[in-house]
Design a protein around this motif. Structure first.
Motif, PDB file in Angstrom:
ATOM      1  N   HIS A  28       0.842  -1.209   0.000  1.00  0.00           N
ATOM      2  CA  HIS A  28       0.000   0.000   0.000  1.00  0.00           C
ATOM      3  C   HIS A  28       0.873   1.254   0.000  1.00  0.00           C
ATOM      4  O   HIS A  28       1.494   1.588   1.017  1.00  0.00           O
ATOM      5  CB  HIS A  28      -0.889  -0.007   1.241  1.00  0.00           C
ATOM      6  CG  HIS A  28      -1.939   1.057   1.280  1.00  0.00           C
ATOM      7  ND1 HIS A  28      -3.285   0.771   1.400  1.00  0.00           N
ATOM      8  CD2 HIS A  28      -1.866   2.416   1.212  1.00  0.00           C
ATOM      9  CE1 HIS A  28      -3.984   1.895   1.413  1.00  0.00           C
ATOM     10  NE2 HIS A  28      -3.137   2.921   1.297  1.00  0.00           N
ATOM     11  N   HIS A  34     -11.452   6.686  -1.715  1.00  0.00           N
ATOM     12  CA  HIS A  34     -11.108   6.834  -0.302  1.00  0.00           C
ATOM     13  C   HIS A  34     -12.298   7.448   0.443  1.00  0.00           C
ATOM     14  O   HIS A  34     -12.974   8.328  -0.096  1.00  0.00           O
ATOM     15  CB  HIS A  34      -9.885   7.737  -0.198  1.00  0.00           C
ATOM     16  CG  HIS A  34      -9.233   7.752   1.137  1.00  0.00           C
ATOM     17  ND1 HIS A  34      -9.815   8.326   2.245  1.00  0.00           N
ATOM     18  CD2 HIS A  34      -8.044   7.249   1.545  1.00  0.00           C
ATOM     19  CE1 HIS A  34      -8.995   8.175   3.284  1.00  0.00           C
ATOM     20  NE2 HIS A  34      -7.921   7.525   2.890  1.00  0.00           N
ATOM     21  N   GLU A  90      -8.689   2.331  -2.005  1.00  0.00           N
ATOM     22  CA  GLU A  90      -9.047   2.082  -0.646  1.00  0.00           C
ATOM     23  C   GLU A  90     -10.408   2.667  -0.328  1.00  0.00           C
ATOM     24  O   GLU A  90     -10.741   3.785  -0.741  1.00  0.00           O
ATOM     25  CB  GLU A  90      -7.988   2.593   0.334  1.00  0.00           C
ATOM     26  CG  GLU A  90      -7.615   4.057   0.228  1.00  0.00           C
ATOM     27  CD  GLU A  90      -6.556   4.413   1.285  1.00  0.00           C
ATOM     28  OE1 GLU A  90      -5.514   4.884   0.896  1.00  0.00           O
ATOM     29  OE2 GLU A  90      -6.784   4.197   2.499  1.00  0.00           O
ATOM     30  N   HIS A 130      -9.777   1.164   4.643  1.00  0.00           N
ATOM     31  CA  HIS A 130      -9.274   2.256   5.483  1.00  0.00           C
ATOM     32  C   HIS A 130     -10.286   2.458   6.603  1.00  0.00           C
ATOM     33  O   HIS A 130     -11.445   2.774   6.345  1.00  0.00           O
ATOM     34  CB  HIS A 130      -9.133   3.512   4.623  1.00  0.00           C
ATOM     35  CG  HIS A 130      -8.771   4.751   5.389  1.00  0.00           C
ATOM     36  ND1 HIS A 130      -7.521   5.323   5.359  1.00  0.00           N
ATOM     37  CD2 HIS A 130      -9.517   5.548   6.210  1.00  0.00           C
ATOM     38  CE1 HIS A 130      -7.501   6.406   6.113  1.00  0.00           C
ATOM     39  NE2 HIS A 130      -8.704   6.569   6.644  1.00  0.00           N
ATOM     40  N   HIS A 166      -6.072  -2.111   6.300  1.00  0.00           N
ATOM     41  CA  HIS A 166      -4.789  -1.503   5.954  1.00  0.00           C
ATOM     42  C   HIS A 166      -4.350  -0.504   7.015  1.00  0.00           C
ATOM     43  O   HIS A 166      -5.181   0.085   7.706  1.00  0.00           O
ATOM     44  CB  HIS A 166      -4.892  -0.873   4.555  1.00  0.00           C
ATOM     45  CG  HIS A 166      -4.769   0.614   4.521  1.00  0.00           C
ATOM     46  ND1 HIS A 166      -3.558   1.246   4.513  1.00  0.00           N
ATOM     47  CD2 HIS A 166      -5.697   1.592   4.503  1.00  0.00           C
ATOM     48  CE1 HIS A 166      -3.765   2.561   4.479  1.00  0.00           C
ATOM     49  NE2 HIS A 166      -5.041   2.802   4.480  1.00  0.00           N
ATOM     50  N   ASP A 217       2.174   3.035   3.187  1.00  0.00           N
ATOM     51  CA  ASP A 217       1.224   4.146   3.035  1.00  0.00           C
ATOM     52  C   ASP A 217       1.971   5.428   2.641  1.00  0.00           C
ATOM     53  O   ASP A 217       1.498   6.534   2.890  1.00  0.00           O
ATOM     54  CB  ASP A 217       0.371   4.375   4.295  1.00  0.00           C
ATOM     55  CG  ASP A 217      -1.010   4.986   3.986  1.00  0.00           C
ATOM     56  OD1 ASP A 217      -1.371   5.078   2.790  1.00  0.00           O
ATOM     57  OD2 ASP A 217      -1.712   5.369   4.933  1.00  0.00           O
TER      58      ASP A 217
HETATM   59 ZN   LIG Z   1      -5.786   4.671   4.253  1.00  0.00          ZN
END
Ligand SMILES: [Zn+2]
Ligand SMILES: [Zn+2]
Length: 268
Positions: free
Chosen positions: A11, A68, A97, A133, A159, A209
Motif C-alpha cells: 500500500h 477513499h 481504498e 481504510h 490496511h 502508506d
Molecule cells: Zn488509508
C-alpha cells in the motif's frame, strides 16, 4: 546461499505530487532495499488513468481502483458495475481504498457507508481484495463487515492498522488480513505491537502508506516504499522471527490474497 528477502509494499501512493521529482529513483531505491513489488492505491476512481500510467512505466508496480472515504462526497455515485468493469484492467489487482474515516469526517457518514458498501460488492463479485481504510470508526466498521459477510464473503485487508484490538480480531475471524505500516514502529505504539503479536502469521501484510507515516529513523520526513523494510524488521521481532522469515510470510500472504499478481520469486 540464501537469497535476499523479497518484500512487498502492499500500500503506497506513488501518484501523489510528493513523488513527482524522483519517481524513477524511488522505485530503484525500493528494489535496492529488497522491495520487489509495490501496489499504488487508488483514492479517486477519476484519477485511475494516472495509476495505470505508473503500472505501464514500472513492471513491478500494480494498482487498485476505488474511492477513499475522505473523498466519498466527491464521487458518490460510482456503481459497483463500473468498479467491476475498471478492475478488469490487467494491472488492476485490488478494490479501494474504501472504508470509514470518522477522524476527519470530511464526507457525511451515510455517504461514506454507501460508497464503502458498493466497493465491498465489487470485491465480492471480482474476488479481488478490498483495501479497507478504517479510522476512529471501529463500531460501524465491525457492523458493516459483519452484515456484508452475511451477504457473501469477500477478501479484504485492514490496511495501516491503527484501530482497537477487537477490530483486528473481527477482521481475522471474517477471513481478512491485517496490514501494518510505520505506525507499528513508533515508540508509543506498544498496543499496536501487542495486537500484531496475536494476528496469525498467515494473515499479516506490511506496507508504507507512503508518502505518509515514515518509520524511524525517517519519522516526520516523507515516506517511500524502500522504508517498508523497517516496518518488516519490527514486525519480525514482534513475531519472534527474522527479516527473512517475515519477508517470506508476508509475501506468501500477499500473493495468496492478490491473486492477479504473478509471483516473481524464484522457486526455492
Ligand atoms: Zn488509508
Ligand atoms: Zn492509503
Amino acid at each position: 546461499m540464501t537469497s535476499e528477502p523479497f518484500l512487498v509494499d502492499s500500500h503506497c501512493h506513488l501518484d501523489f505530487a510528493e513523488f513527482d521529482e524522483e519517481r524513477d529513483d524511488l522505485v530503484a531505491r525500493a528494489a535496492a532495499n529488497g522491495v520487489g513489488l509495490m501496489v499504488t492505491i487508488s483514492t479517486y476512481v477519476s484519477k485511475l488513468p494516472n495509476l495505470v500510467a505508473l503500472t505501464e512505466r514500472y513492471p513491478n508496480v500494480y494498482a487498485s481502483v476505488g474511492t477513499h472515504p475522505l473523498n466519498a462526497a466527491d464521487e458518490p455515485d460510482i456503481a459497483t458495475s463500473e468498479l467491476v468493469r475498471l478492475s478488469a484492467g490487467p494491472r488492476i489487482v485490488a478494490i479501494g481504498e474504501a472504508g470509514l474515516d470518522y477522524f476527519y469526517d470530511r464526507a457525511p457518514r451515510d455517504v461514506q457507508a454507501t460508497v464503502f458498501r458498493r466497493q465491498i460488492a465489487a470485491a465480492r463479485e471480482t474476488g479481488l481484495p478490498l483495501v479497507i481504510h478504517a479510522r476512529a470508526a471501529d463500531d460501524d466498521m465491525e457492523t458493516i463487515l459483519r452484515e456484508e459477510t452475511v451477504e457473501g464473503a469477500f477478501p479484504f485487508i485492514l490496511h495501516c492498522f491503527s484501530s482497537g484490538r477487537r477490530l483486528a480480531e473481527v477482521g481475522v475471524e471474517l477471513g481478512g488480513y491485517v496490514s501494518f505500516s510505520g505506525i507499528l514502529t513508533f515508540n508509543k505504539s506498544q498496543e499496536i505491537r501487542d495486537i500484531a503479536a496475536d494476528v496469525p502469521m498467515e494473515r499479516l501484510l506490511v506496507e508504507t502508506d507512503a508518502p505518509y507515516l515514515a518509520p524511524p529513523p525517517f519519522r516526520g520526513k516523507r515516506n517511500e516504499p524502500a522504508y517498508v523494510r523497517h516496518t518488516a524488521e519490527v514486525l519480525a521481532s514482534v513475531k519472534g522471527t527474522d527479516l527473512a522469515g517475515i519477508a517470506q510470510a508476508t509475501s506468501d500472504n500477499f500473493f495468496r490474497l492478490f491473486r492477479k499478481v504473478p509471483d516473481p520469486r524464484p522457486v526455492s
